[in-house]
Scaffold this active site. Structure first.
Site: not given
Length: 902
Positions: A14, A16, A126, A350
């Site tokens: 994941h 970010d 997420d 996000h």
């Protein structure tokens, strides 16, 4: 007969893009991960696939550093080893506009196709809650499965739904308000439940005994999902050996290095008939309320304001104007708009747009916002010049007139006060003649100027002398051309400007007499137009009487201040904190401006609030004390908080515009504005992604958080059968319906905190948001039924700036007043006016704001007489539609119409 279990191990990381490290530091780790992954694919034939987190920007970031790996990456995608898309970035769905969510999907698909394949999995690992229209958007994009990590509380004991549980399994049907449905798969054990699988037999036995039990608790089929990775997780290079060890330990379980395509296909073939169906938004409303992460909507409000400004400039100004210019025969700057959108969307992950990263991340975001806005602004300017150069004005205005055109780029007719700067006279600038040029311009008389429309009607206007100003042109065929000009600023009421169209006016010399004075003597604390009466009380609160139905709202606009010892993700007031308000605090009140078309009342509160939390919070943050266990209180020391509120009421406009300005010197606090409605409503409505979402006012019994803050886009609405109040905002995304017996809408203006929060200690002093802030919002009272939808339209229009540009007296192929696109449809909201990304076709998009069927008619499009067609969110051509033909629209349906140019 015992069914063999299959353990599907999906490798991923994941990613970010920026978070607790700034972007470039995270990117260095990304390059290392991708290099290792490519090497592993080449060296280990048993390492079958890798899911690249559903976002194509990961490859964009990698290949900018490693352009030599382009073909290797493309081959991995074509061979089905590397799975990419369908998104460009993993966005926060609630803090990005409806169109931004669509553009994200379009960009991800376009990028993935260049590499050879698009992963058709709706991937939301997420997101801080999931939009209710996701199933409809996905289905229109040919995606029938969504995988997500938040928003639903799964299963009770022994896979039974009990109490507030929403699903018996990690698999469920997820349905949008329009009825579209996809298979939803929840990461019930999160997206890291298969990370770092041991290859040592003893460790693996203990690992799998625990992991298999956890997965079986929730799965509705024998196909168990294990996500091999986590945030920024390096690829597990010994995974093949670890799976061989697992197979030897559990011969009755089939262990496969899988992909989402294979896993989902197997799950679909084995689904039971008793899946639960979940509906609409997934916001964790059946939990204790502490981990919904809704308060990211108020972290670093300045980011949300910038985002709303740029989104609006792109989708509601630059794109419509570029379409108007295209319909008038000019090229559409698809490449520039695509670049501007991608630059903006780089701020939409996000942890970025939510304001929950380290300070360096959010400084870089400001630069991206500026870059995107600059492109959008220039596209709009070029489009305006292309259009105005074709508007014929010589038949309606005298040669001495100064024409200017006011554009309404919203989808509905509009009335409002417009401000435009005009040049009375321009002289080429030459250094040696500077003094003579300036002197000549200063001598020009500005007396007896009036504003007229194209029918010759004289309009009341305020004309402000801006003096001598410098300007320049950048011709396409020669060197820059500087000049000096005598300029004025004209403000007037532009009435009934058609949606997706314009009206042309002119500043004219009126030799018959002096201009009608716009300024009038004003006094008192009361103002009114034909729709509303506004009265200000001594403490600065105000009341609104709606003349149309006699309803009255009083005590509006008090400010509330409380402490905040939480973090960028979560608001938490100190124990026993006392709310401070401006109710009863005397305010300085004056009429700041009054003309025949606008009145402005200024209210000043001189307030003192606690300077910060006490010293206990310093220690608790440094020692990583969980925010729910903190004992810090507010400081006894105070600092000034002077708040200036400007109330503006325009003639012909049934809403009150409010501007709040202040300098924030305090820390660790939250500031809100309160609007008691005295409406007792079990549900209320908030603008969300392609819907006016219905939400419960009182949270579920499981909710223990004293706060019940929620997201909104353009507005929140509270109503009963007789009346209602819509609060529209510009970049203010957090509200709460207080359970105070007064139906109070609380809108967050500022939340100041000192740390990131989450998994470590990350100090973020800039999240205290020091300095000057200006916030804008509108109050729109309304009556029943259709009046509600008109209030929504007014809130949407309030976000869109007027656009006005100077022209000249000239012949032209376009009339002085014109509408490029004419449409009708009760309950429908126009969302997009743009060109197709892969063709020259015009694309128009609407959505049904209501829960009732509607009917859309596209009645006229400038220059297009051929058949239109139904499209989808991917802008693919469907069945034909004739101009003027009624198009049925389901409740809450998103409708896209394409049109081919001749």
């Amino acid at each position: 007969m015992t069914v063999q279990k299959t353990a599907h191990v999906i490798s991923h990381s994941h990613w970010d893009r920026e978070w607790y490290l700034p972007f470039e530091k995270h990117r260095i780790r990304l390059v290392e991960l991708m290099d290792a992954l490519i090497e592993l694919f080449e060296s280990d034939p048993d390492f079958r696939s890798f899911h690249l987190d559903g976002q194509t920007i990961v490859l964009e970031d990698y290949l900018q550093i490693r352009p030599d790996k382009q073909e290797i990456v493309a081959r991995m995608v074509r061979e089905g080893k590397l799975h990419i898309g369908p998104w460009y970035i993993l966005q926060d769905e609630f803090l990005t506009s409806s169109e931004a969510n669509i553009r994200n999907l379009l960009a991800g698909h376009a990028d993935a196709r260049k590499f050879g394949a698009v992963s058709k999995i709706g991937y939301f690992p997420d997101s801080f809650g999931n939009m209710g229209q996701a199933p409809q958007i996905l289905m229109q994009a040919g995606i029938d499965t969504a995988v997500f990590g938040r928003g639903v509380k799964p299963v009770g004991l022994n896979n039974e739904v009990k109490g507030a549980y929403e699903s018996a399994f990690s698999e469920m049907n997820w349905q949008s308000p329009d009825g579209s449905s996809v298979l939803g798969i929840l990461f019930a054990n999160w997206y890291h439940n298969g990370m770092e699988i041991p290859d040592n037999a003893d460790e693996a036995a203990a690992y799998w005994a625990r992991k298999m039990t956890d997965a079986e608790k929730y799965a509705s089929t024998p196909h168990l999902l294990f996500m091999n990775g986590c945030d920024h997780q390096p690829v597990q290079t010994n995974l093949s050996e670890a799976l061989r060890t697992a197979r030897s330990l559990y011969p009755d379980v089939r262990f496969v290095h899988s992909s989402f395509d294979d896993y989902v296909a197997n799950v679909k073939a084995a689904l039971p008939s008793n899946l639960s169906t979940i509906h609409g938004e997934l916001r964790s409303q059946r939990t204790n309320g502490w981990w919904t992460l809704a308060n990211t909507a108020s972290a670093r409000v300045y980011l949300k304001q910038a985002n709303q400004r740029v989104q609006t400039q792109l989708e509601k100004v630059a794109e419509p104007l570029a379409v108007f210019a295209m319909l008038a025969g000019h090229a559409y700057p698809q490449h520039l708009l695509a670049y501007a959108w991608k630059t903006l969307m780089q701020n939409h992950p996000h942890d970025s747009i939510c304001g929950c990263s380290v300070d360096e991340v959010h400084r870089e975001m400001q630069v991206r916002f500026d870059k995107s806005f600059q492109v959008a602004e220039q596209v709009a300017s070029d489009s305006l010049q292309a259009i105005v150069s074709q508007i014929g004005t010589e038949a309606v205005f005298a040669e001495s007139s100064i024409p200017f055109t006011v554009f309404n780029t919203s989808g509905w007719v509009r009335t409002g006060v417009v401000s435009v700067d005009l040049e009375i006279k321009r002289l080429p600038f030459a250094g040696g003649k500077r003094e003579r040029i300036i002197s000549e311009l200063k001598e020009l008389s500005l007396n007896r100027f009036v504003v007229k429309d194209a029918s010759g009607n004289r309009l009341d206007a305020a004309v402000e002398d801006l003096g001598v100003t410098f300007g320049y042109e950048l011709p396409k065929d020669r060197f820059r051309q500087p000049y000096m000009a005598r300029s004025v600023r004209v403000r007037f009421l532009a009435q009934h400007v058609p949606g997706l169209g314009y009206r042309t006016f002119a500043l004219c010399r009126d030799e018959s007499g002096s201009a009608v004075p716009a300024i009038r003597q004003a006094e008192g604390r009361r103002m009114e137009n034909e729709f509303l009466t506004v009265t200000v009380a001594e403490d600065g609160t105000y009341g609104i009487e709606d003349k149309r139905n006699g309803s009255v709202f009083t005590g509006l606009g008090a400010y509330e201040n409380v402490g905040d010892v939480g973090n960028e993700y979560i608001f938490r007031a100190p124990d026993s904190d006392v709310s401070l308000t401006t109710r009863g605090l005397p305010a300085d009140i004056c009429v700041e401006e009054q003309t025949s078309f606008r009145t402005v009342i200024a209210i000043v509160h001189r307030w003192n609030v606690p300077a910060s939390a006490d010293d206990v919070l310093d220690r608790e943050v440094a020692e990583f004390v969980p925010f729910l266990e903190r004992k810090a209180q507010r400081s006894e020391r105070t600092v000034p908080l002077a708040i200036t509120t400007r109330l503006t009421l325009e003639q012909g406009v049934p809403q009150l515009h409010v501007q709040t300005s202040f300098r924030n010197e305090a820390k660790d606090h939250r500031l809100r504005v309160l609007f008691p409605t005295q409406i007792d409503a079990k549900v209320h409505y908030a603008d969300s992604v392609f819907e006016a979402a219905e939400r419960e006012t009182v949270p579920a019994p499981t909710w223990t958080n004293p706060s019940h803050c929620q997201h909104m886009q353009a507005f929140v609405n509270v109503r009963d059968t007789a009346r209602g109040l819509t609060v529209g905002t510009l970049g203010l995304n957090e509200y709460e319906l207080l359970r105070d017996g007064q139906g109070t809408i609380a809108v967050t203006l500022l939340r100041a905190v000192r740390e990131l929060g989450d998994w470590g200690v990350f100090h973020t002093p800039e999240a205290q948001c020091p300095g000057d802030h200006t916030l804008e919002y509108v109050l729109i009272p309304h009556g029943p039924d259709q009046d509600t939808e008109q209030s929504y339209v007014a809130a949407y229009q309030a976000q869109i700036p007027w656009t006005a540009v100077q022209g000249q007296v000239q012949p032209g192929s376009l009339p002085p007043d014109h509408q490029f696109v004419r449409w009708s449809g009760d309950g429908l909201a126009l969302s997009a006016v743009k060109r197709c990304g892969s063709s020259e076709d015009l694309m128009l998009r609407w959505f049904n704001m209501t829960k009732r069927p509607a009917e859309l008619r596209v009645e006229q499009i400038h220059g297009i007489e051929r058949m239109l067609y139904r499209s989808n969110v991917l802008e693919e051509e469907g069945g034909g539609v004739r101009l003027g033909e009624p198009i049925p629209v389901r409740p809450a349906e998103i409708v896209t119409i394409g049109g081919k140019r001749p």
